[in-house]
Design a protein around this motif. Structure first.
Motif, PDB file in Angstrom:
ATOM      1  N   ALA A   6      73.378  72.298  57.699  1.00 25.76           N
ATOM      2  CA  ALA A   6      71.923  72.405  57.600  1.00 25.76           C
ATOM      3  C   ALA A   6      71.406  71.117  56.972  1.00 25.76           C
ATOM      4  CB  ALA A   6      71.547  73.601  56.729  1.00 25.76           C
ATOM      5  N   LEU A   7      70.381  70.537  57.556  1.00 26.02           N
ATOM      6  CA  LEU A   7      69.750  69.333  57.039  1.00 26.02           C
ATOM      7  C   LEU A   7      68.528  69.744  56.231  1.00 26.02           C
ATOM      8  CD1 LEU A   7      69.264  66.253  56.947  1.00 26.02           C
ATOM      9  CD2 LEU A   7      68.057  66.499  59.140  1.00 26.02           C
ATOM     10  N   LEU A   8      68.487  69.336  54.963  1.00 24.94           N
ATOM     11  CA  LEU A   8      67.354  69.672  54.095  1.00 24.94           C
ATOM     12  C   LEU A   8      66.223  68.684  54.368  1.00 24.94           C
ATOM     13  CD1 LEU A   8      69.338  70.281  50.783  1.00 24.94           C
ATOM     14  CD2 LEU A   8      68.684  71.943  52.529  1.00 24.94           C
ATOM     15  N   LEU A   9      65.154  69.156  54.968  1.00 21.61           N
ATOM     16  CA  LEU A   9      64.039  68.286  55.318  1.00 21.61           C
ATOM     17  C   LEU A   9      63.100  68.055  54.139  1.00 21.61           C
ATOM     18  CD1 LEU A   9      63.182  69.685  58.847  1.00 21.61           C
ATOM     19  CD2 LEU A   9      64.538  67.662  58.273  1.00 21.61           C
ATOM     20  N   GLU A  10      62.837  69.093  53.395  1.00 21.97           N
ATOM     21  CA  GLU A  10      61.952  68.989  52.240  1.00 21.97           C
ATOM     22  C   GLU A  10      62.492  69.897  51.149  1.00 21.97           C
ATOM     23  OE1 GLU A  10      57.274  69.508  50.971  1.00 21.97           O
ATOM     24  OE2 GLU A  10      57.855  69.892  53.024  1.00 21.97           O
ATOM     25  N   VAL A  11      62.442  69.418  49.925  1.00 20.64           N
ATOM     26  CA  VAL A  11      62.939  70.182  48.791  1.00 20.64           C
ATOM     27  C   VAL A  11      61.814  70.302  47.766  1.00 20.64           C
ATOM     28  CG1 VAL A  11      64.610  70.238  46.902  1.00 20.64           C
ATOM     29  CG2 VAL A  11      65.298  69.383  49.154  1.00 20.64           C
ATOM     30  N   VAL A  12      61.539  71.531  47.360  1.00 23.40           N
ATOM     31  CA  VAL A  12      60.547  71.782  46.312  1.00 23.40           C
ATOM     32  C   VAL A  12      61.310  72.309  45.102  1.00 23.40           C
ATOM     33  CG1 VAL A  12      58.496  73.091  45.660  1.00 23.40           C
ATOM     34  CG2 VAL A  12      58.781  72.306  48.023  1.00 23.40           C
ATOM     35  N   GLU A  13      61.320  71.539  44.024  1.00 23.85           N
ATOM     36  CA  GLU A  13      62.087  71.913  42.838  1.00 23.85           C
ATOM     37  C   GLU A  13      61.315  72.901  41.976  1.00 23.85           C
ATOM     38  OE1 GLU A  13      64.704  69.847  40.764  1.00 23.85           O
ATOM     39  OE2 GLU A  13      65.372  68.608  42.431  1.00 23.85           O
ATOM     40  N   ALA A  22      68.517  69.697  44.647  1.00 29.46           N
ATOM     41  CA  ALA A  22      68.908  69.190  45.962  1.00 29.46           C
ATOM     42  C   ALA A  22      67.947  68.068  46.327  1.00 29.46           C
ATOM     43  CB  ALA A  22      68.849  70.298  47.000  1.00 29.46           C
ATOM     44  N   ARG A  23      68.320  67.287  47.297  1.00 32.09           N
ATOM     45  CA  ARG A  23      67.474  66.178  47.734  1.00 32.09           C
ATOM     46  C   ARG A  23      67.188  66.289  49.222  1.00 32.09           C
ATOM     47  NH1 ARG A  23      69.472  60.916  44.350  1.00 32.09           N
ATOM     48  NH2 ARG A  23      69.215  61.933  42.362  1.00 32.09           N
ATOM     49  N   SER A  24      65.993  65.895  49.600  1.00 31.40           N
ATOM     50  CA  SER A  24      65.655  65.827  51.019  1.00 31.40           C
ATOM     51  C   SER A  24      66.650  64.914  51.706  1.00 31.40           C
ATOM     52  CB  SER A  24      64.239  65.294  51.208  1.00 31.40           C
ATOM     53  OG  SER A  24      63.307  66.167  50.632  1.00 31.40           O
ATOM     54  N   GLY A  25      67.070  65.298  52.894  1.00 30.34           N
ATOM     55  CA  GLY A  25      68.050  64.521  53.637  1.00 30.34           C
ATOM     56  C   GLY A  25      69.478  64.966  53.386  1.00 30.34           C
ATOM     57  N   GLY A  26      69.663  65.848  52.396  1.00 32.49           N
ATOM     58  CA  GLY A  26      71.004  66.348  52.100  1.00 32.49           C
ATOM     59  C   GLY A  26      71.501  67.284  53.189  1.00 32.49           C
TER      60      GLY A  26
END
Length: 93
Positions: A6-13, A22-26
Motif C-alpha cells: 500500500a502506498l501512503l498518499l497522505e498522512v494526517v498525524e 508514517a510519512r507520505s510516500g511510504g
C-alpha cells in the motif's frame, strides 16, 4: 496500491502524545499492515488473488501471517469487528 504494498498518499498525524508515525510516500505490505489489511479486506476473493502473491507471504516478524488461510481468517475477524490492525506483524518487537 503499488504491487503488493500500500502506498501512503497522505498522512494526517494525531495530536496525541503516543501515536503511529508514517510519512507520505511510504510503502506498507498488504498482508501485514493495518492499512494493507483494510485495502485487502475490501476486495473480493478474485481481487485478492490478483493482488496478493502466492503464499507464503514474506515474514516481517514472528507474528506475521504467512499463509492465505491465516490472512483470510484474520481479515474475516477484522471485517466482523469493523476495524483492521497489525499487531506486531509488520516489524520485529
Amino acid at each position: 496500491q503499488s504491487g503488493t504494498q500500500a502506498l501512503l498518499l497522505e498522512v494526517v498525524e494525531s495530536h496525541q502524545s503516543i501515536r503511529y508515525a508514517a510519512r507520505s510516500g511510504g510503502l506498507r505490505p498488504l498482508h501485514c499492515s493495518g492499512v494493507g489489511k483494510a485495502l485487502v479486506g475490501a476486495m473480493s476473493a478474485a481481487e485478492r488473488d490478483r493482488w496478493l502473491p502466492a503464499a507464503p507471504y514474506p515474514r516481517q516478524s514472528d507474528s506475521t501471517l504467512v499463509t492465505r488461510a491465516e490472512l483470510d481468517a484474520n481479515l474475516d475477524m477484522c471485517q466482523a469487528r469493523g476495524w483492521y490492525a497489525s499487531l506486531g506483524e509488520a516489524c520485529p518487537s
